[in-house]
Design a protein around this motif. Structure first.
Motif, PDB file in Angstrom:
ATOM      1  N   GLY A  75       0.810  -1.214   0.000  1.00  0.00           N
ATOM      2  CA  GLY A  75       0.000   0.000   0.000  1.00  0.00           C
ATOM      3  C   GLY A  75       0.843   1.263   0.000  1.00  0.00           C
ATOM      4  N   VAL A  76       0.407   2.240  -0.795  1.00  0.00           N
ATOM      5  CA  VAL A  76       1.106   3.520  -0.883  1.00  0.00           C
ATOM      6  C   VAL A  76       0.078   4.641  -0.755  1.00  0.00           C
ATOM      7  CG1 VAL A  76       2.533   5.023  -2.324  1.00  0.00           C
ATOM      8  CG2 VAL A  76       2.869   2.546  -2.412  1.00  0.00           C
ATOM      9  N   VAL A  77       0.375   5.628   0.069  1.00  0.00           N
ATOM     10  CA  VAL A  77      -0.491   6.801   0.197  1.00  0.00           C
ATOM     11  C   VAL A  77       0.259   8.012  -0.322  1.00  0.00           C
ATOM     12  CG1 VAL A  77      -1.729   5.899   2.196  1.00  0.00           C
ATOM     13  CG2 VAL A  77       0.272   7.367   2.546  1.00  0.00           C
ATOM     14  N   VAL A  78      -0.498   9.047  -0.613  1.00  0.00           N
ATOM     15  CA  VAL A  78       0.100  10.317  -1.005  1.00  0.00           C
ATOM     16  C   VAL A  78      -0.535  11.414  -0.161  1.00  0.00           C
ATOM     17  CG1 VAL A  78      -1.564  10.700  -2.868  1.00  0.00           C
ATOM     18  CG2 VAL A  78       0.638  11.862  -2.931  1.00  0.00           C
ATOM     19  N   ILE A  79       0.297  12.352   0.302  1.00  0.00           N
ATOM     20  CA  ILE A  79      -0.183  13.512   1.049  1.00  0.00           C
ATOM     21  C   ILE A  79       0.082  14.738   0.193  1.00  0.00           C
ATOM     22  CG2 ILE A  79       0.056  14.895   3.140  1.00  0.00           C
ATOM     23  CD1 ILE A  79       0.953  12.382   4.596  1.00  0.00           C
ATOM     24  N   ALA A  80      -1.002  15.399  -0.216  1.00  0.00           N
ATOM     25  CA  ALA A  80      -0.905  16.583  -1.076  1.00  0.00           C
ATOM     26  C   ALA A  80      -0.963  17.842  -0.227  1.00  0.00           C
ATOM     27  CB  ALA A  80      -2.033  16.576  -2.101  1.00  0.00           C
ATOM     28  N   ARG A  81       0.020  18.702  -0.405  1.00  0.00           N
ATOM     29  CA  ARG A  81       0.061  19.967   0.322  1.00  0.00           C
ATOM     30  C   ARG A  81      -0.655  21.032  -0.494  1.00  0.00           C
ATOM     31  NH1 ARG A  81       5.580  23.053   2.411  1.00  0.00           N
ATOM     32  NH2 ARG A  81       4.550  24.797   3.448  1.00  0.00           N
ATOM     33  N   ARG A  82      -1.741  21.572   0.042  1.00  0.00           N
ATOM     34  CA  ARG A  82      -2.505  22.605  -0.630  1.00  0.00           C
ATOM     35  C   ARG A  82      -2.580  23.839   0.265  1.00  0.00           C
ATOM     36  NH1 ARG A  82      -7.577  18.755  -2.584  1.00  0.00           N
ATOM     37  NH2 ARG A  82      -6.307  17.205  -3.706  1.00  0.00           N
ATOM     38  N   LYS A  83      -3.173  24.908  -0.280  1.00  0.00           N
ATOM     39  CA  LYS A  83      -3.238  26.157   0.473  1.00  0.00           C
ATOM     40  C   LYS A  83      -4.055  26.005   1.752  1.00  0.00           C
ATOM     41  CE  LYS A  83      -0.831  28.606  -2.405  1.00  0.00           C
ATOM     42  NZ  LYS A  83       0.531  29.056  -2.028  1.00  0.00           N
ATOM     43  N   ASP A  84      -5.091  25.149   1.717  1.00  0.00           N
ATOM     44  CA  ASP A  84      -5.958  25.023   2.884  1.00  0.00           C
ATOM     45  C   ASP A  84      -5.625  23.830   3.767  1.00  0.00           C
ATOM     46  OD1 ASP A  84      -6.714  23.276   0.893  1.00  0.00           O
ATOM     47  OD2 ASP A  84      -8.838  23.337   1.400  1.00  0.00           O
ATOM     48  N   GLY A  85      -4.497  23.156   3.498  1.00  0.00           N
ATOM     49  CA  GLY A  85      -4.108  22.060   4.375  1.00  0.00           C
ATOM     50  C   GLY A  85      -3.477  20.893   3.625  1.00  0.00           C
ATOM     51  N   TYR A  86      -3.393  19.761   4.317  1.00  0.00           N
ATOM     52  CA  TYR A  86      -2.758  18.557   3.789  1.00  0.00           C
ATOM     53  C   TYR A  86      -3.816  17.478   3.582  1.00  0.00           C
ATOM     54  CZ  TYR A  86       1.667  20.744   5.120  1.00  0.00           C
ATOM     55  OH  TYR A  86       2.742  21.604   5.235  1.00  0.00           O
ATOM     56  N   TYR A  87      -3.862  16.920   2.362  1.00  0.00           N
ATOM     57  CA  TYR A  87      -4.884  15.946   2.009  1.00  0.00           C
ATOM     58  C   TYR A  87      -4.259  14.561   1.815  1.00  0.00           C
ATOM     59  CZ  TYR A  87      -8.316  19.664   1.381  1.00  0.00           C
ATOM     60  OH  TYR A  87      -9.174  20.714   1.590  1.00  0.00           O
ATOM     61  N   LEU A  88      -4.875  13.562   2.445  1.00  0.00           N
ATOM     62  CA  LEU A  88      -4.391  12.183   2.389  1.00  0.00           C
ATOM     63  C   LEU A  88      -5.289  11.349   1.486  1.00  0.00           C
ATOM     64  CD1 LEU A  88      -2.611   9.818   3.659  1.00  0.00           C
ATOM     65  CD2 LEU A  88      -4.501   9.558   5.290  1.00  0.00           C
ATOM     66  N   SER A  89      -4.670  10.511   0.628  1.00  0.00           N
ATOM     67  CA  SER A  89      -5.436   9.587  -0.204  1.00  0.00           C
ATOM     68  C   SER A  89      -4.562   8.392  -0.545  1.00  0.00           C
ATOM     69  CB  SER A  89      -5.920  10.267  -1.488  1.00  0.00           C
ATOM     70  OG  SER A  89      -4.829  10.740  -2.244  1.00  0.00           O
ATOM     71  N   ALA A  90      -5.218   7.269  -0.914  1.00  0.00           N
ATOM     72  CA  ALA A  90      -4.494   6.066  -1.306  1.00  0.00           C
ATOM     73  C   ALA A  90      -4.036   6.193  -2.748  1.00  0.00           C
ATOM     74  CB  ALA A  90      -5.388   4.846  -1.132  1.00  0.00           C
ATOM     75  N   LEU A  91      -2.783   5.801  -3.009  1.00  0.00           N
ATOM     76  CA  LEU A  91      -2.242   5.859  -4.360  1.00  0.00           C
ATOM     77  C   LEU A  91      -2.177   4.469  -4.980  1.00  0.00           C
ATOM     78  CD1 LEU A  91      -1.004   7.724  -6.510  1.00  0.00           C
ATOM     79  CD2 LEU A  91       1.228   7.264  -5.500  1.00  0.00           C
ATOM     80  N   GLN A  92      -1.762   3.486  -4.201  1.00  0.00           N
ATOM     81  CA  GLN A  92      -1.691   2.105  -4.666  1.00  0.00           C
ATOM     82  C   GLN A  92      -2.160   1.181  -3.552  1.00  0.00           C
ATOM     83  OE1 GLN A  92       2.190   1.054  -6.069  1.00  0.00           O
ATOM     84  NE2 GLN A  92       2.400   2.873  -7.363  1.00  0.00           N
ATOM     85  N   GLY A  93      -3.034   0.229  -3.921  1.00  0.00           N
ATOM     86  CA  GLY A  93      -3.499  -0.735  -2.927  1.00  0.00           C
ATOM     87  C   GLY A  93      -4.377  -0.089  -1.876  1.00  0.00           C
TER      88      GLY A  93
END
Length: 214
Positions: free
Chosen positions: A160-178
């Motif tokens: 399993g791999v997740v990605v954390i995206a840094r945006r102006k209003d905060g940090y967003y977590l989502s699954a990238l693989q698995g």
């Protein structure tokens, strides 16, 4: 000392306060002042703060440096000057105009707090907070990971791999693989895209990590 505040559509996004030295401005995240716009060069301009003056210089011929809506390759910034960068703009202030912000109506007496510490807290409050993760278990327990990049990948293929995206209003977590072994606060992450909150616990490959801002 100089203060730069980045605005978008008249809404302040973040501020930075600098005693001296060089302040890099641009789209790339390695800059001190990051402006997330294609109208801004990766390395757009540089401000040199020295002996009470601040000189800003253009770094890319294809991306004009606009001060108060006037093109200039080099400019001696004065209080309230505006650096125009696409749909964003940056307002420059000098020390004397922001040393005591209006929201502080009183200053503690010297027997309550050291004024140097008090002033330092005021300066730090203007700096944007950065997201971080602290490993809560396993061989790397206690290790802190800084989320400085626009996208941070965590995990490994097959687990399993997740990605954390840094945006102006905060940090967003989502699954990238698995999806197996990926959880947020002990709940399966699944296909969700979640805005992280302080003290949220992410689990990747059986390793729990707590999110916080600093």
């Amino acid at each position: 000392m100089a203060k730069f505040t980045v605005y978008f559509k008249d809404k302040p996004l973040f501020s930075g306060i600098y005693d001296s030295g060089i302040v890099h401005i641009g789209r790339d995240e390695t800059n001190d002042l990051v402006v997330d716009s294609l109208a801004v060069a990766p390395a757009h301009a540089v401000a040199v703060i020295k002996d009470g003056t601040c000189i800003i210089k253009q770094l890319n011929e294809k991306f004009p440096l606009l001060i108060n809506n006037h093109a200039s390759k080099e400019w001696n910034l004065q209080n309230n000057d505006v650096i125009n960068v696409g749909k964003h703009y940056i307002v420059y202030h000098t020390t004397e105009f922001f040393h005591q912000p209006a929201e502080f109506t009183t200053i503690p007496s010297s027997d309550e707090v050291d004024l140097r510490v008090f002033n330092q807290k005021q300066e730090n409050s203007a700096k944007p907070l950065e997201g971080k993760l602290q490993v809560m278990d396993g061989p790397h327990i206690g290790r802190i990971l800084s989320l400085k990049k626009a996208m941070t990948r965590l995990g490994r293929e097959g687990a399993g791999v997740v990605v954390i995206a840094r945006r102006k209003d905060g940090y967003y977590l989502s699954a990238l693989q698995g999806s197996d072994g990926l959880a947020l606060n002990r709940e399966p992450l699944g296909d969700r895209i979640v805005l992280l909150r302080p003290n949220d616990v992410i689990e990747v490959d059986k390793t729990p990590m707590q999110f916080f801002m600093e």
